[in-house]
Write a protein that holds these residues in place. Sequence first.
Motif, PDB file in Angstrom:
ATOM      1  N   UNK A  77       0.863  -1.179   0.000  1.00 18.16           N
ATOM      2  CA  UNK A  77       0.000   0.000   0.000  1.00 18.16           C
ATOM      3  C   UNK A  77       0.901   1.231   0.000  1.00 18.16           C
ATOM      4  N   UNK A  78       0.822   2.020  -1.077  1.00  8.77           N
ATOM      5  CA  UNK A  78       1.753   3.144  -1.240  1.00  8.77           C
ATOM      6  C   UNK A  78       1.000   4.454  -1.428  1.00  8.77           C
ATOM      7  N   UNK A  79       1.285   5.425  -0.569  1.00 10.92           N
ATOM      8  CA  UNK A  79       0.768   6.780  -0.701  1.00 10.92           C
ATOM      9  C   UNK A  79       1.854   7.607  -1.384  1.00 10.92           C
ATOM     10  N   UNK A  80       1.669   7.876  -2.688  1.00  6.37           N
ATOM     11  CA  UNK A  80       2.727   8.544  -3.450  1.00  6.37           C
ATOM     12  C   UNK A  80       2.852  10.026  -3.098  1.00  6.37           C
ATOM     13  N   UNK A  81       1.809  10.626  -2.526  1.00  6.73           N
ATOM     14  CA  UNK A  81       1.893  12.031  -2.127  1.00  6.73           C
ATOM     15  C   UNK A  81       2.679  12.187  -0.829  1.00  6.73           C
ATOM     16  N   UNK A  82       2.520  11.229   0.076  1.00  9.49           N
ATOM     17  CA  UNK A  82       3.217  11.265   1.364  1.00  9.49           C
ATOM     18  C   UNK A  82       4.512  10.451   1.345  1.00  9.49           C
ATOM     19  N   UNK A  83       4.717   9.686   0.270  1.00  7.65           N
ATOM     20  CA  UNK A  83       5.866   8.776   0.159  1.00  7.65           C
ATOM     21  C   UNK A  83       5.905   7.794   1.331  1.00  7.65           C
ATOM     22  N   UNK A  84       4.744   7.205   1.603  1.00  6.25           N
ATOM     23  CA  UNK A  84       4.607   6.229   2.684  1.00  6.25           C
ATOM     24  C   UNK A  84       4.242   4.868   2.102  1.00  6.25           C
ATOM     25  N   UNK A  85       4.923   3.839   2.567  1.00  6.01           N
ATOM     26  CA  UNK A  85       4.667   2.473   2.098  1.00  6.01           C
ATOM     27  C   UNK A  85       4.403   1.565   3.285  1.00  6.01           C
ATOM     28  N   UNK A  86       3.366   0.749   3.168  1.00  5.95           N
ATOM     29  CA  UNK A  86       3.076  -0.279   4.170  1.00  5.95           C
ATOM     30  C   UNK A  86       2.863  -1.593   3.432  1.00  5.95           C
ATOM     31  N   UNK A  87       3.288  -2.684   4.032  1.00  3.98           N
ATOM     32  CA  UNK A  87       3.103  -3.988   3.399  1.00  3.98           C
ATOM     33  C   UNK A  87       2.536  -4.977   4.411  1.00  3.98           C
ATOM     34  N   UNK A  88       1.752  -5.919   3.893  1.00  2.00           N
ATOM     35  CA  UNK A  88       1.066  -6.891   4.739  1.00  2.00           C
ATOM     36  C   UNK A  88       1.063  -8.249   4.045  1.00  2.00           C
ATOM     37  N   UNK A  89       1.294  -9.300   4.801  1.00  2.00           N
ATOM     38  CA  UNK A  89       1.193 -10.648   4.246  1.00  2.00           C
ATOM     39  C   UNK A  89      -0.283 -10.971   4.018  1.00  2.00           C
ATOM     40  N   UNK A  90      -0.614 -11.432   2.825  1.00  2.00           N
ATOM     41  CA  UNK A  90      -2.009 -11.743   2.503  1.00  2.00           C
ATOM     42  C   UNK A  90      -2.583 -12.754   3.499  1.00  2.00           C
ATOM     43  N   UNK A  91      -1.787 -13.729   3.885  1.00  2.00           N
ATOM     44  CA  UNK A  91      -2.279 -14.782   4.781  1.00  2.00           C
ATOM     45  C   UNK A  91      -2.712 -14.238   6.139  1.00  2.00           C
ATOM     46  N   UNK A  92      -2.222 -13.031   6.485  1.00  2.00           N
ATOM     47  CA  UNK A  92      -2.567 -12.436   7.778  1.00  2.00           C
ATOM     48  C   UNK A  92      -3.724 -11.443   7.690  1.00  2.00           C
ATOM     49  N   UNK A 107     -23.671  -8.076  -6.414  1.00  2.00           N
ATOM     50  CA  UNK A 107     -23.153  -6.886  -7.079  1.00  2.00           C
ATOM     51  C   UNK A 107     -23.088  -5.688  -6.133  1.00  2.00           C
ATOM     52  N   UNK A 108     -23.891  -5.687  -5.075  1.00  2.00           N
ATOM     53  CA  UNK A 108     -23.943  -4.547  -4.163  1.00  2.00           C
ATOM     54  C   UNK A 108     -22.708  -4.436  -3.272  1.00  2.00           C
ATOM     55  N   UNK A 109     -21.862  -5.464  -3.278  1.00  2.00           N
ATOM     56  CA  UNK A 109     -20.730  -5.493  -2.353  1.00  2.00           C
ATOM     57  C   UNK A 109     -19.418  -5.067  -3.002  1.00  2.00           C
ATOM     58  N   UNK A 110     -18.576  -4.469  -2.177  1.00  2.00           N
ATOM     59  CA  UNK A 110     -17.156  -4.314  -2.487  1.00  2.00           C
ATOM     60  C   UNK A 110     -16.419  -5.355  -1.655  1.00  2.00           C
ATOM     61  N   UNK A 111     -15.480  -6.052  -2.269  1.00  2.00           N
ATOM     62  CA  UNK A 111     -14.761  -7.116  -1.570  1.00  2.00           C
ATOM     63  C   UNK A 111     -13.272  -6.807  -1.586  1.00  2.00           C
ATOM     64  N   UNK A 112     -12.644  -6.933  -0.440  1.00  2.00           N
ATOM     65  CA  UNK A 112     -11.220  -6.631  -0.359  1.00  2.00           C
ATOM     66  C   UNK A 112     -10.638  -7.098   0.959  1.00  2.00           C
ATOM     67  N   UNK A 113      -9.487  -6.534   1.297  1.00  2.00           N
ATOM     68  CA  UNK A 113      -8.796  -6.933   2.521  1.00  2.00           C
ATOM     69  C   UNK A 113      -8.981  -5.877   3.608  1.00  2.00           C
ATOM     70  N   UNK A 114      -9.135  -6.351   4.812  1.00  2.00           N
ATOM     71  CA  UNK A 114      -9.362  -5.469   5.958  1.00  2.00           C
ATOM     72  C   UNK A 114      -8.020  -5.030   6.543  1.00  2.00           C
ATOM     73  N   UNK A 115      -7.814  -3.699   6.601  1.00  2.00           N
ATOM     74  CA  UNK A 115      -6.586  -3.136   7.166  1.00  2.00           C
ATOM     75  C   UNK A 115      -6.970  -2.077   8.187  1.00  2.00           C
ATOM     76  N   UNK A 116      -6.409  -2.153   9.363  1.00  4.10           N
ATOM     77  CA  UNK A 116      -6.694  -1.180  10.410  1.00  4.10           C
ATOM     78  C   UNK A 116      -6.043   0.164  10.086  1.00  4.10           C
TER      79      UNK A 116
END
Length: 250
Positions: free
Chosen positions: A33-48, A69-78
Amino acid sequence: MEKSASKYFTLEKKYRNHFLSKTNISETDSLFVYDYAKNKLASFAIKNLKAAAWINGYSSEEDWPYRRYDYMIGFEISKQNLNGFGDYYSNVIVYAGKENPFAKGPLKPIVWKKIARKEYPSKPMKAEDITALKNTIPGNTYSYTTESHQYFLQDYLDSHKIIYTRRLLIADSKTKEIIIDKVYTQSEGTSPAPLNGENGDESFDQYTGKLFKNKPEVVFGFQYESFGCPAISIIDKSNEDIYLQCDNRH
């Protein structure tokens, strides 16, 4: 599942596996996960990471029982794991894979300078661009210079003196050779983005710089998409556009 519980829930293993399969993501991958305006990068193992389904912003309780179709599906990040990122994550790009593709440049917002029209490089237009500019008149002309490139932008106005099209030329700073020639035109599904600073000193849309490790510098942020997804343009003769995957439903 009851109405309240169906608004947001974690996917069971069967549906998680189906989600991963359809998106070509592996449990051994990582999420970058990269914020190019802030130059911040975070990474997470998919399995976690939990995979979750969330009702999109255009659905309401009146639509219950909800369709797939009404749903968005993705990964939960705090949020706590994204400290230092922009408040609304509007300048964030996410990649799932084995290795981090982001160069952590950082990217720079383009600071446009008005110039005389005669300073805009003379380069013949493509036939389709000439057609797009029919019934328009030239407006303001801008430039921006970095160590490696010169950027030139020309506004074209419609009969109401509203910006209808912009033409972007990017030249090599040393050789002056034109590398990029792109036209951004108003249409049913697109509109020109404001130039940096037009909506306030901290309002930026156009960025440039080294975004990807294994590719040349990039430029983007000239056009809003009503239906599709935005593209990142590679600054080389390939004229490659990398289209982001997004949820742009209405």
